[in-house]
Scaffold this motif. Sequence first.
Motif, PDB file in Angstrom:
ATOM      1  N   ASN A 181       0.816  -1.224   0.000  1.00 52.13           N
ATOM      2  CA  ASN A 181       0.000   0.000   0.000  1.00 52.13           C
ATOM      3  C   ASN A 181       0.849   1.274   0.000  1.00 52.13           C
ATOM      4  OD1 ASN A 181       0.868   0.462   2.619  1.00 52.13           O
ATOM      5  ND2 ASN A 181      -1.007  -0.253   3.586  1.00 52.13           N
ATOM      6  N   ALA A 182       2.115   1.138  -0.425  1.00 46.66           N
ATOM      7  CA  ALA A 182       3.034   2.282  -0.357  1.00 46.66           C
ATOM      8  C   ALA A 182       3.204   2.997  -1.695  1.00 46.66           C
ATOM      9  CB  ALA A 182       4.397   1.822   0.169  1.00 46.66           C
ATOM     10  N   TRP A 183       2.303   2.705  -2.665  1.00 43.90           N
ATOM     11  CA  TRP A 183       2.431   3.333  -3.983  1.00 43.90           C
ATOM     12  C   TRP A 183       1.842   4.741  -3.986  1.00 43.90           C
ATOM     13  CZ3 TRP A 183       5.457   1.075  -7.413  1.00 43.90           C
ATOM     14  CH2 TRP A 183       5.672  -0.306  -7.323  1.00 43.90           C
ATOM     15  N   THR A 184       2.600   5.696  -4.452  1.00 44.96           N
ATOM     16  CA  THR A 184       2.084   7.047  -4.680  1.00 44.96           C
ATOM     17  C   THR A 184       2.468   7.465  -6.094  1.00 44.96           C
ATOM     18  OG1 THR A 184       4.088   8.060  -3.767  1.00 44.96           O
ATOM     19  CG2 THR A 184       2.218   7.772  -2.258  1.00 44.96           C
ATOM     20  N   LYS A 185       1.734   8.431  -6.622  1.00 44.23           N
ATOM     21  CA  LYS A 185       2.025   8.930  -7.965  1.00 44.23           C
ATOM     22  C   LYS A 185       2.967  10.128  -7.876  1.00 44.23           C
ATOM     23  CE  LYS A 185      -2.466   7.532  -9.781  1.00 44.23           C
ATOM     24  NZ  LYS A 185      -3.787   8.027 -10.207  1.00 44.23           N
ATOM     25  N   ASP A 186       3.827  10.245  -8.863  1.00 45.54           N
ATOM     26  CA  ASP A 186       4.743  11.376  -8.906  1.00 45.54           C
ATOM     27  C   ASP A 186       5.102  11.653 -10.368  1.00 45.54           C
ATOM     28  OD1 ASP A 186       6.308  13.441  -8.037  1.00 45.54           O
ATOM     29  OD2 ASP A 186       7.656  12.210  -6.838  1.00 45.54           O
ATOM     30  N   ASN A 190       8.733  23.650 -18.100  1.00 48.06           N
ATOM     31  CA  ASN A 190       8.165  23.481 -16.767  1.00 48.06           C
ATOM     32  C   ASN A 190       6.826  22.750 -16.760  1.00 48.06           C
ATOM     33  OD1 ASN A 190       9.350  23.928 -14.317  1.00 48.06           O
ATOM     34  ND2 ASN A 190       8.029  25.662 -13.808  1.00 48.06           N
ATOM     35  N   THR A 191       6.580  21.913 -17.755  1.00 52.05           N
ATOM     36  CA  THR A 191       5.360  21.108 -17.730  1.00 52.05           C
ATOM     37  C   THR A 191       5.698  19.709 -17.240  1.00 52.05           C
ATOM     38  OG1 THR A 191       5.715  20.532 -20.039  1.00 52.05           O
ATOM     39  CG2 THR A 191       4.160  22.323 -19.573  1.00 52.05           C
ATOM     40  N   PRO A 192       4.782  19.125 -16.441  1.00 55.58           N
ATOM     41  CA  PRO A 192       5.040  17.784 -15.938  1.00 55.58           C
ATOM     42  C   PRO A 192       5.233  16.791 -17.081  1.00 55.58           C
ATOM     43  CG  PRO A 192       3.170  18.750 -14.833  1.00 55.58           C
ATOM     44  CD  PRO A 192       3.529  19.668 -15.964  1.00 55.58           C
ATOM     45  N   ASP A 193       6.126  15.868 -16.871  1.00 57.17           N
ATOM     46  CA  ASP A 193       6.535  14.925 -17.887  1.00 57.17           C
ATOM     47  C   ASP A 193       6.921  13.663 -17.119  1.00 57.17           C
ATOM     48  OD1 ASP A 193       7.392  13.910 -20.245  1.00 57.17           O
ATOM     49  OD2 ASP A 193       9.197  15.129 -20.382  1.00 57.17           O
ATOM     50  N   ASN A 194       6.901  12.535 -17.765  1.00 55.37           N
ATOM     51  CA  ASN A 194       7.420  11.334 -17.129  1.00 55.37           C
ATOM     52  C   ASN A 194       6.681  11.001 -15.826  1.00 55.37           C
ATOM     53  OD1 ASN A 194       9.107   9.141 -16.760  1.00 55.37           O
ATOM     54  ND2 ASN A 194      10.651  10.347 -15.668  1.00 55.37           N
ATOM     55  N   TYR A 195       5.429  10.568 -15.963  1.00 56.43           N
ATOM     56  CA  TYR A 195       4.622  10.204 -14.794  1.00 56.43           C
ATOM     57  C   TYR A 195       4.945   8.793 -14.349  1.00 56.43           C
ATOM     58  CZ  TYR A 195       1.844  14.203 -16.265  1.00 56.43           C
ATOM     59  OH  TYR A 195       1.446  15.447 -16.611  1.00 56.43           O
ATOM     60  N   TYR A 196       4.885   8.541 -13.060  1.00 57.33           N
ATOM     61  CA  TYR A 196       5.176   7.192 -12.574  1.00 57.33           C
ATOM     62  C   TYR A 196       4.598   6.944 -11.182  1.00 57.33           C
ATOM     63  CZ  TYR A 196       8.933   9.889 -10.340  1.00 57.33           C
ATOM     64  OH  TYR A 196       9.623  10.831  -9.640  1.00 57.33           O
ATOM     65  N   PHE A 197       4.455   5.671 -10.848  1.00 60.14           N
ATOM     66  CA  PHE A 197       4.206   5.257  -9.474  1.00 60.14           C
ATOM     67  C   PHE A 197       5.554   5.058  -8.817  1.00 60.14           C
ATOM     68  CE2 PHE A 197      -0.073   3.583 -10.714  1.00 60.14           C
ATOM     69  CZ  PHE A 197      -0.786   4.152  -9.681  1.00 60.14           C
ATOM     70  N   VAL A 198       5.651   5.405  -7.544  1.00 63.69           N
ATOM     71  CA  VAL A 198       6.857   5.089  -6.783  1.00 63.69           C
ATOM     72  C   VAL A 198       6.418   4.435  -5.478  1.00 63.69           C
ATOM     73  CG1 VAL A 198       6.996   7.430  -5.804  1.00 63.69           C
ATOM     74  CG2 VAL A 198       9.033   5.954  -5.817  1.00 63.69           C
ATOM     75  N   ASN A 199       7.113   3.365  -5.121  1.00 59.54           N
ATOM     76  CA  ASN A 199       6.782   2.652  -3.890  1.00 59.54           C
ATOM     77  C   ASN A 199       7.610   3.225  -2.744  1.00 59.54           C
ATOM     78  OD1 ASN A 199       6.943   0.474  -1.774  1.00 59.54           O
ATOM     79  ND2 ASN A 199       5.459  -0.441  -3.182  1.00 59.54           N
ATOM     80  N   ILE A 252       8.257   2.116   0.108  1.00 56.93           N
ATOM     81  CA  ILE A 252       9.076   1.157   0.852  1.00 56.93           C
ATOM     82  C   ILE A 252      10.244   0.666   0.002  1.00 56.93           C
ATOM     83  CG2 ILE A 252       9.118  -1.115   1.990  1.00 56.93           C
ATOM     84  CD1 ILE A 252       7.479   0.763   3.629  1.00 56.93           C
ATOM     85  N   THR A 253       9.916   0.158  -1.201  1.00 53.78           N
ATOM     86  CA  THR A 253      10.968  -0.451  -2.035  1.00 53.78           C
ATOM     87  C   THR A 253      11.661   0.558  -2.941  1.00 53.78           C
ATOM     88  OG1 THR A 253       9.429  -0.916  -3.829  1.00 53.78           O
ATOM     89  CG2 THR A 253       9.651  -2.606  -2.106  1.00 53.78           C
ATOM     90  N   LYS A 254      11.044   1.750  -3.110  1.00 57.35           N
ATOM     91  CA  LYS A 254      11.523   2.801  -4.026  1.00 57.35           C
ATOM     92  C   LYS A 254      11.405   2.416  -5.508  1.00 57.35           C
ATOM     93  CE  LYS A 254      12.595   4.942  -0.275  1.00 57.35           C
ATOM     94  NZ  LYS A 254      11.496   5.683   0.356  1.00 57.35           N
ATOM     95  N   GLU A 255      10.773   1.272  -5.791  1.00 59.05           N
ATOM     96  CA  GLU A 255      10.539   0.873  -7.180  1.00 59.05           C
ATOM     97  C   GLU A 255       9.673   1.906  -7.895  1.00 59.05           C
ATOM     98  OE1 GLU A 255       8.452  -2.855  -7.593  1.00 59.05           O
ATOM     99  OE2 GLU A 255       8.160  -2.537  -9.755  1.00 59.05           O
ATOM    100  N   GLN A 256       9.998   2.166  -9.164  1.00 66.27           N
ATOM    101  CA  GLN A 256       9.195   3.079  -9.970  1.00 66.27           C
ATOM    102  C   GLN A 256       8.586   2.323 -11.144  1.00 66.27           C
ATOM    103  OE1 GLN A 256      11.154   6.689 -11.186  1.00 66.27           O
ATOM    104  NE2 GLN A 256      11.796   7.206  -9.101  1.00 66.27           N
ATOM    105  N   ARG A 257       7.316   2.653 -11.467  1.00 63.78           N
ATOM    106  CA  ARG A 257       6.647   2.072 -12.629  1.00 63.78           C
ATOM    107  C   ARG A 257       6.006   3.195 -13.434  1.00 63.78           C
ATOM    108  NH1 ARG A 257       3.418  -3.114 -10.036  1.00 63.78           N
ATOM    109  NH2 ARG A 257       5.210  -3.980  -8.910  1.00 63.78           N
ATOM    110  N   PRO A 258       6.350   3.313 -14.714  1.00 62.07           N
ATOM    111  CA  PRO A 258       5.811   4.400 -15.540  1.00 62.07           C
ATOM    112  C   PRO A 258       4.301   4.287 -15.745  1.00 62.07           C
ATOM    113  CG  PRO A 258       7.111   2.875 -16.865  1.00 62.07           C
ATOM    114  CD  PRO A 258       7.250   2.430 -15.439  1.00 62.07           C
ATOM    115  N   ILE A 259       3.612   5.411 -15.783  1.00 64.86           N
ATOM    116  CA  ILE A 259       2.185   5.477 -16.094  1.00 64.86           C
ATOM    117  C   ILE A 259       1.947   6.632 -17.059  1.00 64.86           C
ATOM    118  CG2 ILE A 259       1.323   4.434 -13.951  1.00 64.86           C
ATOM    119  CD1 ILE A 259       0.849   7.255 -12.850  1.00 64.86           C
TER     120      ILE A 259
END
Length: 124
Positions: free
Chosen positions: A79-84, A92-101, A103-110
């Motif tokens: 349950n440690a996934w947040t979006k960033d 200055n526009t947001p780019d490269n969206y991902y989930f980051v955990n 606890i594990t610091k794993e990132q998954r692109p979205i």
Amino acid sequence: MSELKLCQGPKCHQHQTKDRLKGPKDNKTYQTRRRSSMYYGTGNFCSMWCFNDWAEIFIDRAIDHFGRLTEPKHLTEENAWTKDYDYNGWNNTPDNYYFVNGITKEQRPITREQYNDESYTLNS
Ligand SMILES: [Zn+2]
């Protein structure tokens, strides 16, 4: 023309500021603020003052209605996934969206659409 919303603060009209004094010249009254957009309490309140007035009266009932926490929650890998996102330095526009955990610091692109979808989560 956008529709005006009323501040949901139960005492908004009691906070006597010049901008709340409205009506015909001889019959002005202090009134609840009306705005096209408000910045507090997800757009329902004209100020933190009004938000706090509401909370003082209603927050216990709201928490009881939607479920009061009775034991601590635990942050786990599940349950440690947040979006960033990363900023694109150029415009200055947001780019490269991902989930980051957290606890594990794993990132998954979205995708941007997944980022903006409030119900889209990896948390279980
Ligand atoms: Zn208000």
